[in-house]
Design an enzyme around this catalytic site. Structure first.
Site, PDB file in Angstrom:
ATOM      1  N   GLU A 219       9.289  15.683  27.636  1.00 20.80           N
ATOM      2  CA  GLU A 219       8.521  16.363  26.584  1.00 20.80           C
ATOM      3  C   GLU A 219       7.542  15.383  25.935  1.00 20.80           C
ATOM      4  OE1 GLU A 219      10.958  18.885  24.053  1.00 20.80           O
ATOM      5  OE2 GLU A 219      11.507  20.113  25.788  1.00 20.80           O
ATOM      6  N   TYR A 285      12.794  27.760  26.727  1.00 16.61           N
ATOM      7  CA  TYR A 285      14.036  28.257  26.118  1.00 16.61           C
ATOM      8  C   TYR A 285      13.871  29.708  25.692  1.00 16.61           C
ATOM      9  CZ  TYR A 285      16.071  23.584  25.974  1.00 16.61           C
ATOM     10  OH  TYR A 285      16.612  22.376  26.336  1.00 16.61           O
ATOM     11  N   GLU A 341      14.831  22.139  31.851  1.00 17.55           N
ATOM     12  CA  GLU A 341      15.503  22.625  30.632  1.00 17.55           C
ATOM     13  C   GLU A 341      15.237  24.110  30.506  1.00 17.55           C
ATOM     14  OE1 GLU A 341      15.141  20.450  26.946  1.00 17.55           O
ATOM     15  OE2 GLU A 341      15.015  18.538  28.022  1.00 17.55           O
TER      16      GLU A 341
HETATM   17  O1  AHR Z   1      18.013  20.472  24.949  1.00 21.21           O
HETATM   18  C1  AHR Z   1      17.721  20.112  23.644  1.00 21.21           C
HETATM   19  C2  AHR Z   1      16.331  19.529  23.506  1.00 21.21           C
HETATM   20  O2  AHR Z   1      15.379  20.486  23.810  1.00 21.21           O
HETATM   21  C3  AHR Z   1      15.977  18.392  24.421  1.00 21.21           C
HETATM   22  O3  AHR Z   1      16.425  17.182  23.944  1.00 21.21           O
HETATM   23  C4  AHR Z   1      14.493  18.429  24.448  1.00 21.21           C
HETATM   24  O4  AHR Z   1      13.954  17.945  25.646  1.00 21.21           O
HETATM   25  C5  AHR Z   1      14.165  19.888  24.195  1.00 21.21           C
HETATM   26  O5  AHR Z   1      13.245  20.041  23.199  1.00 21.21           O
END
Ligand code: AHR
Length: 537
Positions: A219, A285, A341
């Site tokens: 990131e 996410y 992720e």
């Molecule tokens: O998974 C939690 C966090 O989410 C990680 O550390 C980061 O890469 C992302 O923002």
């Protein structure tokens, strides 16, 4: 949901004579499928229609799509894996046996470590040598707690050996140096005489480890340094140059990729550094509400559930659009898209440290996992790896621990069902789903994926996201002689059911009896809010 049942019938195709005029068998097959689709559309609208070409398939579903991620965050490493050699919790060299066994049972193919955001403030030399001499640091990203570095390089690579999984190490670009990353690679993988290889030997490990997957920053557009894509591209090239291949160890270098729909990031990275990388990451996410109030893991209504599924389905569009950009620079698909992720992100459980990201995991999470894994399979020409965030006690965990207790979440069981797809051949499907509606919004109710393994077994994974209605699916299997079918199902009474330490098996896998075969017609009745895996031979 329509009660009218629908059977695909293979209507008479043009005669062989006619077909001879057509240039290839492929055309015949296309014709066959189009006819099946047309018959379906003409007869009944509200009907799931699935056609699987069981004798086709070109892409292997890379087993690394079923990868995981563990960060020095909350109780993931400490408490989740690492309890120390003197703990009363059964362990092997300090690592919990129950957690290792559970991950082995889902054939975990790789494990990403040490972060996440933590990776860009991690200095690996603090985590080697006698534990009592290791310096302590503050984990500024995650709760401001003291990190005593008792779990470092040797412990992580021991964990990977216990798991039989491939390590994926994220190197520090944000607050590290080119020299530091270069030396880490040398320490781990160099077999000859060198300062770093000798230091490794002094610390008890004679042979080098094999490490393939190497992340260069995490990131970097955010917690990893707030960089622009142009600036990061240059840094990537610089750091990657000195991350050397020693002996026959070949690094698969993964550049930091985009935040969700930041297509400019992908464009710039592919343009500036595409030739220097083997993989480019993507983070996305599923957050039901917004980053201020993300929503509760367990307490949600149907509207919020619908929004969660709608948002998770966005993964398909994201991958398609990032892949289209990558295709322009890399038409031969040499560079893998690495979704390192993904998963759900809710408000932390009440009363827990906000920096620890501890959340429960319901049947909703299982539905999310099933849909995303089907999406990754579908894009397995470009997606070469994915890592759920995170294995234990953090975000969409597959396991939760409480001291000596450990439970498997509904998400765990999805990985258990889907492990059959690892390294199998993706089978082409043609699918039209019924809709699941909320007011004037609608999404596909059913998600599906099919593969054939090395033994010729066909596996179909199906998700019914509709929490109210069962789904009947009539499937035509083309190019297979199907004799036996068996299946497993994950479902529960309510969409927000979860496993707790009091009731650890509330949501669990059972045998599935809702599928039947007649010739090559497969009928499936998918209960509402369920994930199903079928095996056909
Ligand atoms: O998974 C939690 C966090 O989410 C990680 O550390 C980061 O890469 C992302 O923002």
């Amino acid at each position: 949901m329509s009660e009218i049942s629908f059977n695909f019938t293979l209507i008479k195709l043009p005669s062989d004579k006619t077909l001879k005029k057509m240039s290839s068998m492929r055309l015949k097959r296309t014709c066959q499928i189009m006819l099946l689709i047309l018959i379906g559309s003409a007869s009944v609208q509200a009907q799931n229609r699935l056609i699987i070409e069981a004798d086709k398939g070109q892409n292997t579903i890379n087993k690394h799509i079923y990868g995981h991620f563990s960060e020095h965050l909350g109780r993931c490493i400490y408490g989740g894996y690492w309890v120390g050699e003197d703990s009363s919790i059964p362990n092997t060299r300090g690592i919990r046996n129950d957690v290792v066994q559970a991950l082995k049972d889902i054939s975990i193919p790789n494990l990403r470590w040490p972060g996440g955001c933590f990776a860009d403030e991690y200095h690996w030399m603090d985590g080697i040598g006698p534990r009592e001499n290791r310096p302590k640091m503050i984990n500024t990203h995650w709760g401001g707690v003291v990190e005593d570095n008792s779990f470092g390089t040797h412990e992580f690579l021991d964990l990977c050996e216990q798991l039989g999984t491939e390590p994926y190490i994220s190197g520090n670009v944000g607050s590290g140096t080119v020299e530091e990353m270069s030396k880490w690679v040398e320490y781990i993988t160099f077999d000859g005489e060198s300062p770093m290889a000798n230091l490794r030997r002094k610390n008890g490990r004679q042979e080098p480890w094999k490490v393939k997957f190497w992340g260069v920053g995490n990131e970097s557009w955010g917690c990893g340094g707030n960089m622009t894509p142009d600036y990061y591209s240059d840094l990537y090239r610089h750091y990657a140059t000195f991350a050397r291949n020693y002996g026959d160890n070949r690094l698969y270098k993964i550049a930091c990729g985009a935040n969700g729909g930041d297509y400019n990031w992908t464009e710039t990275l592919m343009k500036n550094a595409g030739r220097q990388m083997q993989g480019l990451s993507l983070h996305y996410y599923t957050v039901p509400k917004d980053w201020g109030d993300k929503g509760s893991a367990t307490n949600f209504d149907e509207e919020e559930y619908f929004t969660t599924i709608e948002k998770t389905l966005f993964m398909d569009e994201l991958i398609s659009k990032h892949s289209a950009i990558m295709d322009r620079y890399d038409p031969r698909k040499r560079v893998g898209l690495i979704v390192d992720e993904w998963g759900t992100w809710y408000n932390v459980e009440p009363g827990t440290n906000p920096g620890f990201l501890y959340q429960q995991n319901t049947l909703r999470d299982a539905i999310v996992a099933g849909i995303n894994l089907n999406i990754f399979n579908a894009h397995s020409d470009r997606v070469q790896m994915a890592n759920l965030a995170q294995t234990v006690n953090v975000l969409q965990a597959v396991m939760l621990t409480d001291e000596e207790k450990m439970l498997l979440t509904p998400t765990y069981w999805v990985f258990y069902l889907y492990k059959v797809h690892q390294d199998a051949t993706l089978l082409p499907i043609s699918f039209t789903s019924n809709k699941y509606r909320q007011g004037d919004r609608e999404i596909d109710a059913v998600s599906v994926s099919a593969s054939k393994d090395a033994n010729g077994k066909i596996h179909i994974t199906l998700v019914n996201a509709d929490p109210n209605s069962e789904q009947r699916i009539n499937t035509q299997l083309i190019g297979a002689t199907a004799k036996n079918i068996k299946g497993k199902i994950l479902t529960s009474g309510k969409i927000n059911d979860y496993n707790s330490f009091e009731q650890p098996s509330k949501v669990k896998v059972n045998d599935f009896k809702g599928a039947s075969l007649s010739n090559n017609n497969l009928s499936v009745v998918l209960p509402s809010k369920s994930v199903v895996m079928l095996e056909i031979q």
